[in-house]
Write an enzyme that holds these catalytic residues in place. Sequence first.
Site, PDB file in Angstrom:
ATOM      1  N   CYS A 174       0.825  -1.208   0.000  1.00  0.00           N
ATOM      2  CA  CYS A 174       0.000   0.000   0.000  1.00  0.00           C
ATOM      3  C   CYS A 174       0.865   1.266   0.000  1.00  0.00           C
ATOM      4  O   CYS A 174       0.393   2.338  -0.342  1.00  0.00           O
ATOM      5  CB  CYS A 174      -0.961  -0.005   1.172  1.00  0.00           C
ATOM      6  SG  CYS A 174      -0.146  -0.264   2.730  1.00  0.00           S
ATOM      7  N   ASN A 175       2.112   1.130   0.372  1.00  0.00           N
ATOM      8  CA  ASN A 175       2.976   2.312   0.440  1.00  0.00           C
ATOM      9  C   ASN A 175       3.996   2.414  -0.682  1.00  0.00           C
ATOM     10  O   ASN A 175       4.718   3.413  -0.767  1.00  0.00           O
ATOM     11  CB  ASN A 175       3.730   2.340   1.777  1.00  0.00           C
ATOM     12  CG  ASN A 175       2.848   2.806   2.902  1.00  0.00           C
ATOM     13  OD1 ASN A 175       1.943   3.610   2.677  1.00  0.00           O
ATOM     14  ND2 ASN A 175       3.069   2.276   4.090  1.00  0.00           N
TER      15      ASN A 175
ATOM     16  N   HIS B 270      18.946   0.404  -1.430  1.00  0.00           N
ATOM     17  CA  HIS B 270      17.520   0.725  -1.321  1.00  0.00           C
ATOM     18  C   HIS B 270      16.717  -0.508  -0.891  1.00  0.00           C
ATOM     19  O   HIS B 270      15.905  -0.426   0.038  1.00  0.00           O
ATOM     20  CB  HIS B 270      17.000   1.260  -2.665  1.00  0.00           C
ATOM     21  CG  HIS B 270      15.537   1.576  -2.630  1.00  0.00           C
ATOM     22  ND1 HIS B 270      15.020   2.667  -1.952  1.00  0.00           N
ATOM     23  CD2 HIS B 270      14.463   0.916  -3.149  1.00  0.00           C
ATOM     24  CE1 HIS B 270      13.706   2.676  -2.077  1.00  0.00           C
ATOM     25  NE2 HIS B 270      13.341   1.626  -2.797  1.00  0.00           N
TER      26      HIS B 270
ATOM     27  N   GLU C  84       8.790  -0.931  11.080  1.00  0.00           N
ATOM     28  CA  GLU C  84       7.650  -1.867  11.026  1.00  0.00           C
ATOM     29  C   GLU C  84       8.114  -3.156  10.331  1.00  0.00           C
ATOM     30  O   GLU C  84       8.976  -3.126   9.442  1.00  0.00           O
ATOM     31  CB  GLU C  84       6.455  -1.218  10.317  1.00  0.00           C
ATOM     32  CG  GLU C  84       6.722  -0.748   8.902  1.00  0.00           C
ATOM     33  CD  GLU C  84       6.173  -1.678   7.867  1.00  0.00           C
ATOM     34  OE1 GLU C  84       5.622  -2.708   8.238  1.00  0.00           O
ATOM     35  OE2 GLU C  84       6.330  -1.378   6.666  1.00  0.00           O
TER      36      GLU C  84
ATOM     37  N   GLU D  77       6.063  -5.599   8.962  1.00  0.00           N
ATOM     38  CA  GLU D  77       5.161  -6.164   7.957  1.00  0.00           C
ATOM     39  C   GLU D  77       5.818  -6.165   6.578  1.00  0.00           C
ATOM     40  O   GLU D  77       5.612  -7.077   5.776  1.00  0.00           O
ATOM     41  CB  GLU D  77       3.881  -5.323   7.927  1.00  0.00           C
ATOM     42  CG  GLU D  77       2.706  -6.052   7.339  1.00  0.00           C
ATOM     43  CD  GLU D  77       1.463  -5.154   7.264  1.00  0.00           C
ATOM     44  OE1 GLU D  77       1.464  -4.078   7.881  1.00  0.00           O
ATOM     45  OE2 GLU D  77       0.529  -5.565   6.567  1.00  0.00           O
TER      46      GLU D  77
ATOM     47  N   GLY E 274     -17.573   2.664  29.103  1.00  0.00           N
ATOM     48  CA  GLY E 274     -17.908   3.569  28.001  1.00  0.00           C
ATOM     49  C   GLY E 274     -17.646   2.865  26.683  1.00  0.00           C
ATOM     50  O   GLY E 274     -16.523   2.419  26.438  1.00  0.00           O
TER      51      GLY E 274
ATOM     52  N   GLU F 236     -15.310   4.116  20.350  1.00  0.00           N
ATOM     53  CA  GLU F 236     -14.593   3.425  19.278  1.00  0.00           C
ATOM     54  C   GLU F 236     -13.162   3.072  19.688  1.00  0.00           C
ATOM     55  O   GLU F 236     -12.673   1.969  19.422  1.00  0.00           O
ATOM     56  CB  GLU F 236     -14.573   4.338  18.048  1.00  0.00           C
ATOM     57  CG  GLU F 236     -14.256   3.597  16.766  1.00  0.00           C
ATOM     58  CD  GLU F 236     -14.139   4.560  15.590  1.00  0.00           C
ATOM     59  OE1 GLU F 236     -13.198   4.378  14.805  1.00  0.00           O
ATOM     60  OE2 GLU F 236     -14.952   5.490  15.495  1.00  0.00           O
TER      61      GLU F 236
END
Lengths: 263, 358
Positions: B45-46, B93, B108, B110, B183, B186
């Site tokens: 996605c990036n 890279h 990260e 992933e 409570g 979300e």
Amino acid sequence: MDRQLLLVSTLCFLVAVVHTLLALRNGVFHPVRFNFLAIATGFVLQSAFLSIRGHALGRCPLTNLFEVFIFLAWSVALIYLVIGPTYRLSLMGAFTAPLVFLIQALALLAPIDVPHQVRVAANPWLEFHASMSMIAYGAFALACVAGVMYLVQERQLKTHQLHSIFYHLPPLTNLFAAITRLLWLGFALYTAGLVSGFFTGGPLPRVKMICAFAVWIFYGAILQGRHLHRLAPKRIAALCVLAFSAAVSVLWAINFVSQSRPM
Amino acid sequence: MSLFCVGLSHHTASVETRERYALQRSEEALRAESGCAEALILATCNRVEVYVSDTSPVTTEQIARCLTGGPATDPADQGSALYRHEGEDCVRHLFRVAAGLDSMVIGETEILGQVKKAYAQARESGSAGPLLHRLFQRAFRVAKQVRSRTDITRGAVSVGSVAVDLAVKIFGDLRERKVLILGAGETSERTARALSSRGVADIRVSNRSFERAETLAGLVRGRAVSFQDWPLQCREIDILIASTSSDQPLLTRELLSPLVRERSDRPLFIIDIAVPRDVAPEVNEMDGVFLYDIDSLQSIAEQSLALRRQQMTAGEQIIAEHVADFCAWLRRGRDVPASANPIVAQSLDEATLRASQL
């Protein structure tokens, strides 16, 4: 020869200390395997020293303050090696190595390795009494170390300032369980050592007895507080540090008053 | 044999631009259209990147055309968004990408899985030859070393994961822990889900509207508790997530003191994500109680991110060593005749691929 072994052993612990400090300075802290190996090597050399000294003396090498300190350092390393993996507290190495290094360095630098004036024949009860007490001190030392770790982590959690070391400390609950186990182990060994002292056959010096019982009562009170949930874990951790400091002072005092009589 | 990569990432392109390049083009199609010897597409996605190894030059435009499945898109996009790294820069890279140093959230993990998946696909289709094989095997090794030798992955960087990390640091195993959600908001739902994914089985939900409590309890496989009874729950629970819309603190020191005494020596972890706060700040002064509000959680997430940034230098050092070593191997391959060239001559059979692993 025996002192050279001890020197190398002390260097092993120093290497573990330096490695930890460098890792902390770089913010990368993975001491587990390296520290374990360094402490294990140091322990083997300590054992070799104590064995040579024991053969030379024909008895358990606890005849002067120097030997007492080395035996104490050996007990700390022994309990670390035995209990560390069990409780998954390998990080204890980060705190254990400096403690053992300090004890041994102090013993090596101070002019306390003086042969005892009175040559005493081997006495199994006396040796059992002394060695049990020393190993108990080792357990108390590690309870103290775990206490410091608990206090460091608790402080960071309370202040919300989490440093690199925080992520390498065992969970607070597990640490407290380890403190409790070490306290019970140390207390049981110390009690055995204390009781066996009555079977040594010799006259019991009053000051020595009072000091020994004071330590026993102190640790007993901590365990009672723990058992009855009267003391918060943080206070028990702090008391472990305080009690061990007091116990080491008492150990020194006991040795001081028993100069004319080997332990 | 030249090695290069062409691509675009969150550093250089907007999500709209990345979407245009992220069409599901296969490596076979890319090889057929551009005529390159080896190709591997990494699409997340990036980022969308193509790693190519070939004896003749392949232009960036050719790759871009292949990726978009037609003529190059907006030329302005191409000029600014697409980057091309050749030889050593390409190696560096990829190593940075695999190690998470080029990610949006530094460190990260992933991305490594995504790189591995892309490599497996290219290998299955026969698009990854000996050079890309070696390159990617080395990239996996580098990523592992960067992770294990630095603290680049250390610490959580989102509010929910910080809360879960702290819970683990306090309690260790979370499976036997009891959680109360006060409570049904979300954020509290997300935090409860994160705790549930770490093994928490006993989740209780309390809300002014019992119906909403029941709905959230159903979502997180918990049970609803009457709002009048929530203070009493503090005797039993280990973690409290508060997120009501109350104007006044619901939990004060006076209210909690007698309950904490009955908890013996079990710590209580309170996550207060409500604004205004549901828990009085003095509660944090009590023995065995650890209170974190939204600001403190956010601050820890930022501390972790800062720590990860600090670790980048150490990660870059590890990468630099591997880049130098890999490029030396690459040069050795160029200096020998084709018949003896380890890069050109190696066949693609399984045994050779395994043997060529560095």
